[in-house]
Design a protein around this motif. Structure first.
Motif, PDB file in Angstrom:
ATOM      1  N   UNK A  11      -8.017  -3.159  -0.957  1.00 42.64           N
ATOM      2  CA  UNK A  11      -7.457  -3.719  -2.182  1.00 42.64           C
ATOM      3  C   UNK A  11      -8.006  -3.033  -3.427  1.00 42.64           C
ATOM      4  N   UNK A  12      -9.170  -2.401  -3.303  1.00 40.31           N
ATOM      5  CA  UNK A  12      -9.763  -1.726  -4.460  1.00 40.31           C
ATOM      6  C   UNK A  12      -8.890  -0.589  -4.960  1.00 40.31           C
ATOM      7  N   UNK A  13      -8.034  -0.038  -4.106  1.00 41.97           N
ATOM      8  CA  UNK A  13      -7.242   1.137  -4.455  1.00 41.97           C
ATOM      9  C   UNK A  13      -5.805   0.782  -4.830  1.00 41.97           C
ATOM     10  N   UNK A  14      -5.504  -0.509  -4.944  1.00 36.67           N
ATOM     11  CA  UNK A  14      -4.142  -0.939  -5.271  1.00 36.67           C
ATOM     12  C   UNK A  14      -3.916  -0.951  -6.781  1.00 36.67           C
ATOM     13  N   UNK A  15      -2.655  -1.089  -7.162  1.00 41.28           N
ATOM     14  CA  UNK A  15      -2.285  -1.088  -8.582  1.00 41.28           C
ATOM     15  C   UNK A  15      -3.015  -2.195  -9.345  1.00 41.28           C
ATOM     16  N   UNK A  16      -3.080  -3.372  -8.753  1.00 42.76           N
ATOM     17  CA  UNK A  16      -3.679  -4.515  -9.444  1.00 42.76           C
ATOM     18  C   UNK A  16      -5.137  -4.246  -9.793  1.00 42.76           C
ATOM     19  N   UNK A  17      -5.904  -3.782  -8.816  1.00 40.60           N
ATOM     20  CA  UNK A  17      -7.322  -3.556  -9.058  1.00 40.60           C
ATOM     21  C   UNK A  17      -7.558  -2.364  -9.982  1.00 40.60           C
TER      22      UNK A  17
ATOM     23  N   UNK B 112       0.827  -1.225   0.000  1.00 36.26           N
ATOM     24  CA  UNK B 112       0.000   0.000   0.000  1.00 36.26           C
ATOM     25  C   UNK B 112       0.854   1.265   0.000  1.00 36.26           C
ATOM     26  N   UNK B 113       2.121   1.139  -0.346  1.00 39.92           N
ATOM     27  CA  UNK B 113       3.001   2.306  -0.412  1.00 39.92           C
ATOM     28  C   UNK B 113       2.921   2.935  -1.796  1.00 39.92           C
ATOM     29  N   UNK B 114       2.966   4.268  -1.836  1.00 38.25           N
ATOM     30  CA  UNK B 114       2.803   4.997  -3.092  1.00 38.25           C
ATOM     31  C   UNK B 114       3.986   4.792  -4.034  1.00 38.25           C
ATOM     32  N   UNK B 115       5.137   4.448  -3.511  1.00 42.29           N
ATOM     33  CA  UNK B 115       6.325   4.296  -4.350  1.00 42.29           C
ATOM     34  C   UNK B 115       6.422   2.899  -4.969  1.00 42.29           C
ATOM     35  N   UNK B 116       5.592   1.969  -4.526  1.00 43.56           N
ATOM     36  CA  UNK B 116       5.695   0.590  -4.981  1.00 43.56           C
ATOM     37  C   UNK B 116       4.783   0.328  -6.174  1.00 43.56           C
ATOM     38  N   UNK B 117       5.369  -0.322  -7.193  1.00 43.98           N
ATOM     39  CA  UNK B 117       4.609  -0.683  -8.395  1.00 43.98           C
ATOM     40  C   UNK B 117       4.160  -2.145  -8.370  1.00 43.98           C
ATOM     41  N   UNK B 118       4.357  -2.811  -7.262  1.00 47.75           N
ATOM     42  CA  UNK B 118       3.907  -4.188  -7.124  1.00 47.75           C
ATOM     43  C   UNK B 118       2.379  -4.206  -7.078  1.00 47.75           C
ATOM     44  N   UNK B 119       1.733  -5.394  -7.258  1.00 44.83           N
ATOM     45  CA  UNK B 119       0.271  -5.432  -7.330  1.00 44.83           C
ATOM     46  C   UNK B 119      -0.447  -4.735  -6.183  1.00 44.83           C
ATOM     47  N   UNK B 120       0.046  -4.910  -4.971  1.00 46.04           N
ATOM     48  CA  UNK B 120      -0.631  -4.311  -3.822  1.00 46.04           C
ATOM     49  C   UNK B 120       0.033  -3.021  -3.359  1.00 46.04           C
ATOM     50  N   UNK B 121       0.751  -2.364  -4.248  1.00 44.41           N
ATOM     51  CA  UNK B 121       1.201  -1.010  -3.992  1.00 44.41           C
ATOM     52  C   UNK B 121       0.136  -0.027  -4.463  1.00 44.41           C
TER      53      UNK B 121
ATOM     54  N   UNK C 152       1.002   2.926  -6.334  1.00 44.72           N
ATOM     55  CA  UNK C 152       1.689   3.867  -7.225  1.00 44.72           C
ATOM     56  C   UNK C 152       0.711   4.502  -8.217  1.00 44.72           C
ATOM     57  N   UNK C 153      -0.186   3.702  -8.812  1.00 44.02           N
ATOM     58  CA  UNK C 153      -1.116   4.217  -9.830  1.00 44.02           C
ATOM     59  C   UNK C 153      -2.069   5.228  -9.222  1.00 44.02           C
ATOM     60  N   UNK C 154      -2.672   4.896  -8.088  1.00 46.52           N
ATOM     61  CA  UNK C 154      -3.627   5.811  -7.459  1.00 46.52           C
ATOM     62  C   UNK C 154      -2.954   7.110  -7.042  1.00 46.52           C
ATOM     63  N   UNK C 155      -1.787   7.000  -6.434  1.00 46.81           N
ATOM     64  CA  UNK C 155      -1.086   8.210  -5.988  1.00 46.81           C
ATOM     65  C   UNK C 155      -0.745   9.107  -7.167  1.00 46.81           C
ATOM     66  N   UNK C 156      -0.377   8.507  -8.281  1.00 47.59           N
ATOM     67  CA  UNK C 156      -0.038   9.293  -9.469  1.00 47.59           C
ATOM     68  C   UNK C 156      -1.277   9.964 -10.062  1.00 47.59           C
ATOM     69  N   UNK C 157      -2.446   9.314  -9.937  1.00 47.71           N
ATOM     70  CA  UNK C 157      -3.678   9.843 -10.517  1.00 47.71           C
ATOM     71  C   UNK C 157      -4.434  10.774  -9.573  1.00 47.71           C
ATOM     72  N   UNK C 158      -4.001  10.890  -8.335  1.00 48.41           N
ATOM     73  CA  UNK C 158      -4.721  11.742  -7.382  1.00 48.41           C
ATOM     74  C   UNK C 158      -4.844  13.190  -7.857  1.00 48.41           C
ATOM     75  N   UNK C 159      -3.817  13.818  -8.430  1.00 43.38           N
ATOM     76  CA  UNK C 159      -3.984  15.202  -8.910  1.00 43.38           C
ATOM     77  C   UNK C 159      -5.054  15.332  -9.986  1.00 43.38           C
ATOM     78  N   UNK C 160      -5.218  14.305 -10.846  1.00 42.11           N
ATOM     79  CA  UNK C 160      -6.259  14.381 -11.871  1.00 42.11           C
ATOM     80  C   UNK C 160      -7.637  14.104 -11.284  1.00 42.11           C
ATOM     81  N   UNK C 161      -7.711  13.301 -10.227  1.00 43.06           N
ATOM     82  CA  UNK C 161      -8.986  13.057  -9.569  1.00 43.06           C
ATOM     83  C   UNK C 161      -9.433  14.239  -8.728  1.00 43.06           C
TER      84      UNK C 161
END
Length: 413
Positions: free
Chosen positions: A209-215, A36-45, A47-56
């Motif tokens: 888990x809904x907010x992770x990279x994988x989902x 659940x760390x913003x810097x991790x690109x693993x499935x349960x990181x 990274x995607x959500x944190x990067x998209x937060x400014x657009x959301x």
């Protein structure tokens, strides 16, 4: 260096190179660690959500908060939406009080986690279990405006839901829907709620888990995340700001303190082994040191002197006596050796000088050996007789040996 050693070293080098090659070309295993760390690109990181937060949240500033809520919210100028996302979030009493005060003055707190205790808000959670042979779990928004679409997460997860809520202050925003193998709904439970507190709100979600990279990258599940966060977007005080002036800009306070996968350096070795390049450099260095020890040690090693073991003199003495007896039959010489050995025995065992054989010597030897003084005198008279003769018979030698052995045997009793 001999040929055999060169072959062994060559084989060792080939094995090491083979290991390096296999490690470099084999597919990297997927890391399912719930970071659940913003810097991790693993499935349960995240990274995607944190990067998209400014657009959301285009009208909000996204800030990473590295402190715990108690320390960060001491400054009452920090306003906006405090965003918590982790596998487990457990606040202590002081942190929870600060969050409650933060919400009371018109801010929002968003918490998505698999486990949390917020008795102050009068909510309880439970785990959903069913008797279905095959079941599928879906996430669904409750508001009809979202079209009732259900979103499926294709990995196993704990089905946590809100079993008790304060109905006066709580609004159900989302549900956990479970279907059986016939696609019939067998259970529907709230898993996303809003709890009013003061002038602000707590948004609580039991499916992080809904907010992770994988989902986020699975089918169209990103739509579900956007729908959930839209409630936060609608609550932004874009014009007046929470507790601020007309030009203040609300913020999304992204928590990085409560993260299972946050950066922790427990030791220098942990840091080296956690970084791939440093780890391989460390291993190569160890192998280099091993080669240095093998070659340098063999070149400069001092010769180890060969120590000849001591000869068994007792065996040689026995052989000498045996030869004298069986081959030469020199009874007198054998008797002399036997007497000298016996006198040496007395000097060592009883610490007595044998230079003067007199009455005092007989008495001391009798006391220390345990034999009678009469027996000692008789033995030494026999020795004296043999020493005075130029030759003796075999019977005399046997009698002398028996007398000496009887003297020693008494000591052993």
């Amino acid at each position: 260096m001999d040929k055999k050693l060169k072959i062994y070293i060559g084989l060792l080098v080939l094995i090491v190179l083979g290991i390096f090659y296999v490690e470099s070309v084999k597919p990297k295993e997927i890391n399912w660690y719930p970071s659940y760390a913003a810097k991790h690109k693993i499935p349960y990181g995240t990274y995607v959500l944190h990067k998209e937060m400014p657009s959301l949240f285009p009208k909000s500033e996204v800030k990473d908060v590295y402190q715990n809520p108690y320390v960060y919210l001491k400054d009452d100028k920090n306003n906006g939406t405090y965003f918590f996302l982790d596998n487990k979030v457990n606040f202590d009493k002081d942190e929870l009080n600060q969050l409650l005060e933060f919400a009371e003055r018109g801010n929002d707190v968003f918490i998505a986690t698999n486990g949390i205790h917020l008795d102050t808000l009068q909510i309880q959670t439970s785990y959903l279990t069913t008797s279905a042979f095959e079941e599928k779990a879906y996430q669904k928004m409750s508001n009809p405006i979202f079209g009732g679409k259900e979103y499926h997460f294709d990995r196993d997860f704990s089905k946590l839901y809100f079993s008790e809520v304060d109905t006066l202050n709580t609004t159900v925003l989302g549900e956990l829907v479970v279907r059986n193998e016939n696609d019939s709904i067998i259970s529907k439970k709230p898993n996303f709620i809003k709890v009013n507190h003061g002038q602000g709100n707590f948004y609580l979600h039991t499916f992080p888990q809904a907010f992770t990279n994988y989902n986020m990258l699975l089918d169209s599940n990103y739509e579900y995340v956007a729908n959930v966060l839209s409630y936060l977007n609608n609550q932004q005080k874009n014009e007046t700001g929470a507790g601020g002036g007309s030009n203040s800009r609300s913020a999304i306070l992204w928590d990085t303190y409560y993260k299972t996968g946050k950066s922790r350096i427990t030791s220098p070795m942990h840091y080296i082994l956690s970084t791939k390049s440093l780890k391989w450099a460390y291993y190569i260095g160890l192998i280099g040191v091993l080669f240095f020890i093998i070659f340098k040690g063999k070149r400069n090693q001092r010769l180890i002197p060969v120590i000849t073991p001591l000869k068994n003199q007792t065996l040689a003495f026995t052989r000498t006596i045996a030869n004298m007896y069986y081959e030469k039959s020199d009874h007198k010489n054998i008797a002399e050796h036997k007497i000298n050995y016996f006198l040496e025995y007395i000097r060592i065992k009883y610490r007595l000088s044998t230079l003067n054989i007199d009455e005092r010597f007989y008495k001391n030897l009798a006391n220390r050996s345990g034999n009678s003084e009469e027996k000692v005198v008789t033995l030494f008279k026999k020795i004296e007789q043999i020493q005075l003769k130029s030759s003796i018979t075999e019977e005399d030698l046997v009698a002398l040996n028996k007398a000496i052995e009887d003297f020693k045997a008494y000591k052993k009793q």
